[in-house]
Enzyme design. Structure first.
Site, PDB file in Angstrom:
ATOM      1  CD  GLU A  53     -74.919 -63.468 -15.152  1.00 20.36           C
ATOM      2  OE1 GLU A  53     -75.445 -64.127 -14.256  1.00 20.36           O
ATOM      3  OE2 GLU A  53     -74.541 -63.979 -16.219  1.00 20.36           O
ATOM      4  CB  CYS A  99     -65.031 -61.127 -17.979  1.00 25.43           C
ATOM      5  SG  CYS A  99     -65.931 -61.333 -19.506  1.00 25.43           S
ATOM      6  CB  CYS A 108     -73.358 -66.346 -28.028  1.00 30.34           C
ATOM      7  SG  CYS A 108     -73.222 -65.157 -26.684  1.00 30.34           S
ATOM      8  CB  CYS A 111     -66.546 -67.624 -23.299  1.00 32.70           C
ATOM      9  SG  CYS A 111     -64.886 -67.240 -22.896  1.00 32.70           S
ATOM     10  CD  GLU A 120     -69.592 -56.013 -30.999  1.00 32.10           C
ATOM     11  OE1 GLU A 120     -69.332 -57.215 -31.086  1.00 32.10           O
ATOM     12  OE2 GLU A 120     -68.699 -55.130 -30.923  1.00 32.10           O
ATOM     13  CB  CYS A 128     -73.059 -65.306 -32.125  1.00 35.92           C
ATOM     14  SG  CYS A 128     -72.410 -63.722 -32.679  1.00 35.92           S
ATOM     15  CG  ASN A 135     -67.630 -72.454 -22.023  1.00 37.47           C
ATOM     16  OD1 ASN A 135     -67.063 -73.381 -21.472  1.00 37.47           O
ATOM     17  ND2 ASN A 135     -67.025 -71.314 -22.316  1.00 37.47           N
ATOM     18  CB  SER A 182     -65.808 -63.045 -31.822  1.00 35.00           C
ATOM     19  OG  SER A 182     -65.678 -62.636 -30.496  1.00 35.00           O
ATOM     20  CG  LEU A 183     -61.765 -65.576 -37.446  1.00 34.12           C
ATOM     21  CD1 LEU A 183     -62.078 -64.357 -38.296  1.00 34.12           C
ATOM     22  CD2 LEU A 183     -60.306 -65.993 -37.644  1.00 34.12           C
ATOM     23  CG  HIS A 184     -66.149 -67.634 -33.215  1.00 33.10           C
ATOM     24  ND1 HIS A 184     -65.229 -67.952 -32.249  1.00 33.10           N
ATOM     25  CD2 HIS A 184     -66.879 -66.608 -32.691  1.00 33.10           C
ATOM     26  CE1 HIS A 184     -65.400 -67.170 -31.190  1.00 33.10           C
ATOM     27  NE2 HIS A 184     -66.387 -66.354 -31.433  1.00 33.10           N
ATOM     28  CB  CYS A 223     -75.843 -59.380 -27.468  1.00 31.09           C
ATOM     29  SG  CYS A 223     -74.735 -58.942 -28.828  1.00 31.09           S
TER      30      CYS A 223
END
Ligand code: SAH
Ligand code: SF4
Length: 396
Positions: A109, A122, A136, A367, A194, A133, A324, A247-249, A129
């Protein structure tokens, strides 16, 4: 000459090759060495400035060479399996690439997000992946392979086709729209996958996207987002000059180990050291730190304080992403007041901290919501999901 569909699919593509690779491919199929430089320049121009997808449109290329190109190569775009347009103008394409040689077709996508005065594409770097995570959707997809440079660059070509950024390809002066008028002004490697686990193809694709004699996206407007593949961070900066997002989070190793499991391999101390060493950092060239807002998990003011401490000394922007949801996800998005309080805290500490408005949620284009057709929801699940989205968020 007649071609069967199987032959068409198996032929290698000329999209996504470096100039050297393109020259070599042509010589291998019989182009005289003395013509290589000129022919590479012509073909590059047709592919990336005019945006043609048929060799017959390469008007100043001799008939003999066009036949040679037809016989051995392709420049076809991927198939558009589905194009969805969100009620906020975001577009999502589900694209299918044929197998080149062995393997099977893959689907990925690509998302286009128009905003005031700019438009961001994007782009995906992998099918699925390998990382997992916890928050995700892409991380739950089983099928994984790296996309080739062709498949990465083709996402940009196809989007430019669909949005009219290659408008005059049939006129003698025809070319790409000048940068001020383009629909796609920015590109982010923030789709599926990634990117630093697909280093070589991603690097080649970003260099083609920013090539001044071709697609000519500014390197300052190309951003690569990584979950933290520490050994490749400085190298991608040195070899491409693009902007970096992390991507810290989470700001503590125990929590980040859970949310972004690659942290167990490359903990925060190493990640921050790699960020500090990223080439070319300045106040005008900052690293973006992405921080997904998960209710009751990472959204307290203590987290905000520790975040500011952690990033001390790094030219940084902090991008707060409201979580999301997707079917089966086990987190909730933080309350709006909590997100605002968090943003205020880091603003007062001197950081720009935009809250990323969720875009295209109604078509699962936001996202972390991307996934391939082979893995997508059954229609009944999708309807239930859409009902849930409307109940939770109104028609946003
Ligand atoms: N794999 C890369 C790039 C793709 S993800 C990376 O992780 O950086 C793009 C961004 O969306 C990342 O910051 C990712 O953590 C975030 N993201 C993933 N799932 C999300 C979700 N459900 N809600 C909000 N952001 C999400
Ligand atoms: Fe992969 Fe990025 Fe999703 Fe993590 S957030 S699973 S690294 S796509």
């Amino acid at each position: 000459m007649a071609f069967s569909p199987a032959m068409l699919e198996a032929r290698p593509s000329l999209i996504g090759l470096t100039r050297e690779e393109l020259g070599k491919a042509l010589v291998e199929k019989g182009l005289p060495e003395r013509q290589v430089k000129m022919r590479v320049q012509q073909i590059w121009h047709w592919l990336y400035i005019r945006g043609v997808s048929d060799f017959d449109d390469m008007k100043n290329v001799s008939k003999d060479l066009r036949e040679l190109l037809h016989a051995h190569f392709t420049i076809q775009r991927p198939e558009i399996v589905e194009e969805q347009i969100s009620n906020d103008g975001t577009r999502k394409w589900l694209l299918r690439f044929p197998p080149r040689g062995a393997g099977r077709p893959v689907e990925i996508e690509t998302v286009y997000i128009p905003e005031d005065g700019r438009g961001t594409l994007c782009v995906s770097s992998q099918v699925g992946c390998t990382l997992t995570c916890d928050f995700c959707h892409t991380g739950t997809q089983r099928l994984v392979r790296n996309l080739t440079a062709e498949e990465i660059v083709s996402q940009l070509l196809l989007a430019r086709d669909r949005l009219g950024d290659f408008p005059d390809r049939d006129t003698p002066q025809g070319a790409i729209v000048p940068s001020e008028g383009r629909k796609i002004t920015n590109m982010v490697m923030m789709g599926m996958g990634e990117p630093l686990y697909n280093f070589d193809h991603v690097k080649t694709a970003m260099l083609i996207a920013s090539d001044g004699d071709g697609l000519s996206l500014s390197k300052r407007r190309i951003t690569l987002s990584t979950s933290g593949v520490v050994p490749e961070i400085v190298r991608i900066g040195e070899e491409t000059g693009v902007m970096l997002a992390i991507s810290l989070h989470a700001v503590r190793d125990d929590l980040r180990d859970l949310l972004v499991p690659i942290n167990k391999k490359y903990p925060l101390k190493d990640l921050i050291a790699a960020c500090k060493a990223y080439p070319g950092l300045s106040n005008a060239r900052r690293i973006t730190f992405e921080y997904v807002m998960l209710k009751g998990v990472n959204d307290s003011l203590v987290d905000a304080r520790d975040l500011v401490k952690l990033l001390k000394g790094i030219p940084a922007k902090i991008n707060l992403i409201p979580f999301n949801p997707w079917p089966g996800s086990r987190y909730e998005c933080s309350d709006w007041e909590t997100i605002e309080a968090f943003a205020d805290f880091i603003n007062q500490a001197g950081y720009a901290s935009p809250i990323r408005t969720p875009r295209g949620r109604d078509i699962l284009a936001a996202c972390g919501q991307l996934k391939s057709e082979s893995e997508r929801m059954k229609k009944t699940d999708r309807l239930a999901f859409e009902a849930m989205m409307i109940a939770n968020h109104g028609e946003d």
